[in-house]
Design an enzyme around this catalytic site. Structure first.
Site, short mmCIF file in Angstrom:
data_model
loop_
_atom_site.label_atom_id
_atom_site.label_comp_id
_atom_site.label_asym_id
_atom_site.label_seq_id
_atom_site.Cartn_x
_atom_site.Cartn_y
_atom_site.Cartn_z
CD GLU A 177 -2.54 -1.58 0.11
OE1 GLU A 177 -2.81 -2.79 -0.06
OE2 GLU A 177 -2.78 -0.73 -0.78
CG HIS A 229 -0.97 1.16 -4.50
ND1 HIS A 229 -0.98 1.04 -5.88
CD2 HIS A 229 -1.43 -0.02 -4.02
CE1 HIS A 229 -1.42 -0.17 -6.21
NE2 HIS A 229 -1.71 -0.84 -5.10
O1 LIG Z 1 -3.35 -2.33 -3.03
C1 LIG Z 1 -4.18 -3.18 -2.70
N1 LIG Z 1 -4.77 -3.95 -3.59
O2 LIG Z 1 -4.46 -3.77 -4.86
C2 LIG Z 1 -5.80 -4.93 -3.21
C3 LIG Z 1 -5.65 -6.24 -3.94
N2 LIG Z 1 -4.37 -6.89 -3.62
C4 LIG Z 1 -4.25 -7.55 -2.44
O3 LIG Z 1 -5.12 -7.58 -1.62
C5 LIG Z 1 -2.95 -8.24 -2.22
C6 LIG Z 1 -2.75 -9.52 -2.70
C7 LIG Z 1 -1.53 -10.16 -2.47
C8 LIG Z 1 -0.51 -9.53 -1.78
C9 LIG Z 1 -0.73 -8.25 -1.31
CL1 LIG Z 1 0.52 -7.45 -0.46
C10 LIG Z 1 -1.95 -7.59 -1.53
CL2 LIG Z 1 -2.20 -5.98 -0.98
NI NI Z 2 -2.56 -2.81 -5.02
#
Ligand SMILES: O=CN(O)CCNC(=O)c1cccc(Cl)c1Cl
Ligand code: NI
Length: 183
Positions: free
Chosen positions: A154, A157
């Site tokens: 996050e 991002h």
């Molecule tokens: O930025 C957030 N997303 O994009 C939400 C979808 N991805 C996940 O939930 C997710 C899946 C696997 C590893 C990590 Cl670390 C994450 Cl965060």
């Molecule tokens: Ni993401």
């Protein structure tokens, strides 16, 4: 409530911007954004709500993913011992981190990426982090495992970094040096 139509996808330049810090005291608008992000993550993990609103499940989401280039994200994730980490954080940052690295055995995924991108994503094994909850309280956490990895995904991002930017192009499944795997 936020749904998938609010989620912007790769190609949208907002995902590559460095998000701006949220001024203190937090505005009602920024508080609302933070709370909506956490609500979305929780809803995405609720089988009935996720099915009803066609939500892709996630363990976190950052404001840039809904087109808001501000340093706000939320996560709702349980570690290997069953401890739940559920936070909406404003102005989050990593204070310190381990030398040791880690990675998820199955790689990572992202709501803003409508495709599988195979490969291991190197992350710090342990991170000491801080941020502010919507009510203005400071939060200091030591995270490892999946919560630690999620925080780093996050935070990336907020800096315009996508998880696949970190995959070793030549050896995508080469475990990072000095790393411990999370299955
Ligand atoms: O930025 C957030 N997303 O994009 C939400 C979808 N991805 C996940 O939930 C997710 C899946 C696997 C590893 C990590 Cl670390 C994450 Cl965060
Ligand atoms: Ni993401």
């Amino acid at each position: 409530m936020l749904t998938m139509k609010d989620v912007i996808r790769e190609g949208n330049p907002v995902l590559r911007e460095k998000a701006v810090e949220v001024p203190f005291p937090f505005s009602d608008e920024d508080i609302k954004t933070a709370n909506q992000l956490l609500e979305f993550v929780k809803n995405s993990q609720d089988p009935e709500i996720a099915a009803k609103y066609h939500l892709r499940p996630g363990i976190g989401i950052a404001a840039p993913q809904i087109g808001i280039s501000k340093r706000i994200f939320a996560f709702h994730v349980t570690d290997e011992n069953g401890n739940l980490y559920s936070y909406a954080l404003l102005n989050p940052k990593i204070i310190s981190h381990s030398v040791q690295m880690t990675y998820l055995d199955g790689g990572e995924g992202c709501l803003s990426v409508d495709r599988e991108v195979p490969g291991l994503v190197p992350r710090y094994a342990k991170v000491t982090v801080k941020g502010f909850t919507p009510d203005g309280s400071e939060v200091n956490l030591k995270l490892k495992g999946l919560p630690g990895i999620c925080f780093q995904h996050e935070l990336d991002h907020l800096d315009g970094i996508m998880f696949y930017d970190r995959i070793n192009e030549k050896q995508p499944f080469e475990p990072p040096a000095n790393s411990v795997v999370i299955r």
